[in-house]
Design a protein around this motif. Structure first.
Motif, PDB file in Angstrom:
ATOM      1  N   GLU A  57      10.031  -7.907   4.711  1.00 31.61           N
ATOM      2  CA  GLU A  57      10.636  -8.686   3.627  1.00 31.61           C
ATOM      3  C   GLU A  57       9.593  -9.493   2.868  1.00 31.61           C
ATOM      4  O   GLU A  57       9.937 -10.369   2.074  1.00 31.61           O
ATOM      5  CB  GLU A  57      11.709  -9.626   4.184  1.00 31.61           C
ATOM      6  N   LEU A  58       8.341  -9.196   3.062  1.00 37.13           N
ATOM      7  CA  LEU A  58       7.296  -9.991   2.413  1.00 37.13           C
ATOM      8  C   LEU A  58       7.095  -9.588   0.960  1.00 37.13           C
ATOM      9  O   LEU A  58       6.947 -10.436   0.081  1.00 37.13           O
ATOM     10  CB  LEU A  58       5.971  -9.846   3.179  1.00 37.13           C
ATOM     11  N   LEU A  59       7.117  -8.284   0.671  1.00 32.50           N
ATOM     12  CA  LEU A  59       6.841  -7.800  -0.681  1.00 32.50           C
ATOM     13  C   LEU A  59       8.122  -7.745  -1.515  1.00 32.50           C
ATOM     14  O   LEU A  59       9.225  -7.671  -0.974  1.00 32.50           O
ATOM     15  CB  LEU A  59       6.194  -6.413  -0.618  1.00 32.50           C
ATOM     16  N   PHE A  63       8.711  -2.596  -3.891  1.00 29.84           N
ATOM     17  CA  PHE A  63       7.756  -2.122  -2.890  1.00 29.84           C
ATOM     18  C   PHE A  63       8.512  -1.727  -1.620  1.00 29.84           C
ATOM     19  O   PHE A  63       9.113  -2.579  -0.952  1.00 29.84           O
ATOM     20  CB  PHE A  63       6.722  -3.206  -2.582  1.00 29.84           C
ATOM     21  N   GLU A  64       8.497  -0.431  -1.314  1.00 30.98           N
ATOM     22  CA  GLU A  64       9.197   0.086  -0.142  1.00 30.98           C
ATOM     23  C   GLU A  64       8.262  -0.011   1.061  1.00 30.98           C
ATOM     24  O   GLU A  64       7.322   0.776   1.204  1.00 30.98           O
ATOM     25  CB  GLU A  64       9.603   1.538  -0.388  1.00 30.98           C
ATOM     26  N   GLU A  65       8.482  -1.015   1.933  1.00 31.42           N
ATOM     27  CA  GLU A  65       7.620  -1.230   3.086  1.00 31.42           C
ATOM     28  C   GLU A  65       7.950  -0.215   4.177  1.00 31.42           C
ATOM     29  O   GLU A  65       9.091  -0.107   4.618  1.00 31.42           O
ATOM     30  CB  GLU A  65       7.790  -2.651   3.618  1.00 31.42           C
ATOM     31  N   THR A  66       6.940   0.540   4.597  1.00 23.14           N
ATOM     32  CA  THR A  66       7.126   1.529   5.656  1.00 23.14           C
ATOM     33  C   THR A  66       6.586   1.045   6.993  1.00 23.14           C
ATOM     34  O   THR A  66       6.934   1.590   8.036  1.00 23.14           O
ATOM     35  CB  THR A  66       6.433   2.853   5.275  1.00 23.14           C
ATOM     36  N   LYS A  67       5.728   0.030   6.944  1.00 22.37           N
ATOM     37  CA  LYS A  67       5.171  -0.507   8.189  1.00 22.37           C
ATOM     38  C   LYS A  67       4.742  -1.941   7.948  1.00 22.37           C
ATOM     39  O   LYS A  67       4.146  -2.260   6.930  1.00 22.37           O
ATOM     40  CB  LYS A  67       3.983   0.341   8.655  1.00 22.37           C
ATOM     41  N   ASP A  68       5.036  -2.828   8.885  1.00 21.11           N
ATOM     42  CA  ASP A  68       4.681  -4.245   8.749  1.00 21.11           C
ATOM     43  C   ASP A  68       4.295  -4.745  10.146  1.00 21.11           C
ATOM     44  O   ASP A  68       5.149  -4.970  10.995  1.00 21.11           O
ATOM     45  CB  ASP A  68       5.872  -5.035   8.191  1.00 21.11           C
TER      46      ASP A  68
END
Length: 298
Positions: A57-59, A63-68
């Motif tokens: 939930e940072l970006l 932006f589709e986050e796939t790994k955090d």
């Protein structure tokens, strides 16, 4: 004394060497769906806790986050984010806040250019080859059962409508139904005891109404709207009703008009005879219709 000196030196170092935040974006121009990496690192934590947005939930939205992944120890914090963008255009990673103790640190903003690298005429290959599946009868039934049931329901509805139009109305308007219904009405009139009570006006009003409705249904003549003289003329001209039945209708209808206008006062025997004559006329009506059908066939 040494312990106090150590604590004092630690506090001095913490003030002299504050936390250092750094961020790094791997690529500022990427293709649609291409994976990019964004890293945030904070040093000199000195045991302080770092607070930031939750995982994935940072970006911002596009932006589709796939790994955090988050790594932290007593002196450093590192957050690595793998993402992709599936929309063409320019997008911005804004300043992101990281709270270290009571202090808020912010990253610098980054602008990313997302381009569509596909060219007209490029061959598009499936990621995975289509898999052939052998379907059984029950599988086809599960796929198409609602269409089959809907088709059956529609066909059944059409059959019901056709049957109603073709036979339903005929049954309701058949000579036998009209005859039986009128005989029941005449029997109900008899049970009202108008004849025994000498209530000749109510008797003839209902007797004429029942007879008019019967002639309308059975012979399809407008008896329910014509005056008595006009109805008699139509019956004689139409020739559907036999002469015997015409005579009964004519005599009783004319007498009924005289009774309604108080020009005659029939006795009990006359009322009983008129009721019996109308009942006999109703029963004989089927012969009139049989003769009419034969005449049409000829």
């Amino acid at each position: 004394m040494k312990k106090l000196l150590f604590i004092f030196c630690f506090l001095i170092c913490a003030q002299v060497f504050p936390q250092i935040l750094s961020s790094h974006l791997e690529k500022k121009t990427i293709a649609l769906g291409e994976v990019d990496h964004f890293t945030v690192k904070i040093d000199n934590l000195n045991g302080r806790q770092v607070t930031a947005a939750a995982k994935n939930e940072l970006l911002p939205f596009h932006f589709e986050e796939t790994k955090d992944s988050i790594g932290q120890n007593a002196n450093s914090y590192e957050r690595k984010i793998e993402f992709a963008v599936f929309e063409e255009g320019k997008f911005t990673i804004p300043e992101l806040e990281f709270k270290v103790g009571d202090r808020v640190l912010k990253t610098i903003p980054y602008e990313i250019d997302v381009i569509n690298t596909a060219q007209k005429g490029d061959q598009i290959n499936d990621i995975m080859k289509n898999k052939e599946v052998n379907l059984e009868l029950k599988d086809y039934w599960e796929l198409y059962k609602f269409y089959v049931l809907a088709a059956i329901a529609l066909i059944a509805l059409i059959i019901v409508i056709v049957a109603f139009v073709k036979w339903g109305r005929k049954v309701k308007s058949s000579p036998v139904v009209a005859t039986n219904q009128t005989l029941k009405e005449l029997d109900s009139l008899k049970k009202k005891k108008y004849i025994e009570a000498g209530n000749y006006r109510s008797f003839y009003v209902e007797l004429i109404d029942i007879s008019r409705n019967f002639i309308t249904r059975q012979y399809h003549l407008p008896a329910d709207v014509l005056l008595t003289d006009d109805l008699i003329a139509v019956m004689k001209k139409n020739n559907t009703i036999s002469i015997e039945n015409e005579k009964v209708v004519e005599d009783i209808f004319l007498r009924g008009d005289l009774v309604k206008f108080a020009k005659t006062f029939p006795d009990q025997a006359t009322m009983e005879k008129d009721l019996a004559d109308i009942t006999a006329f109703v029963k004989r009506s089927s012969k009139d219709l049989e003769f009419e059908n034969l005449r049409k066939d000829v």
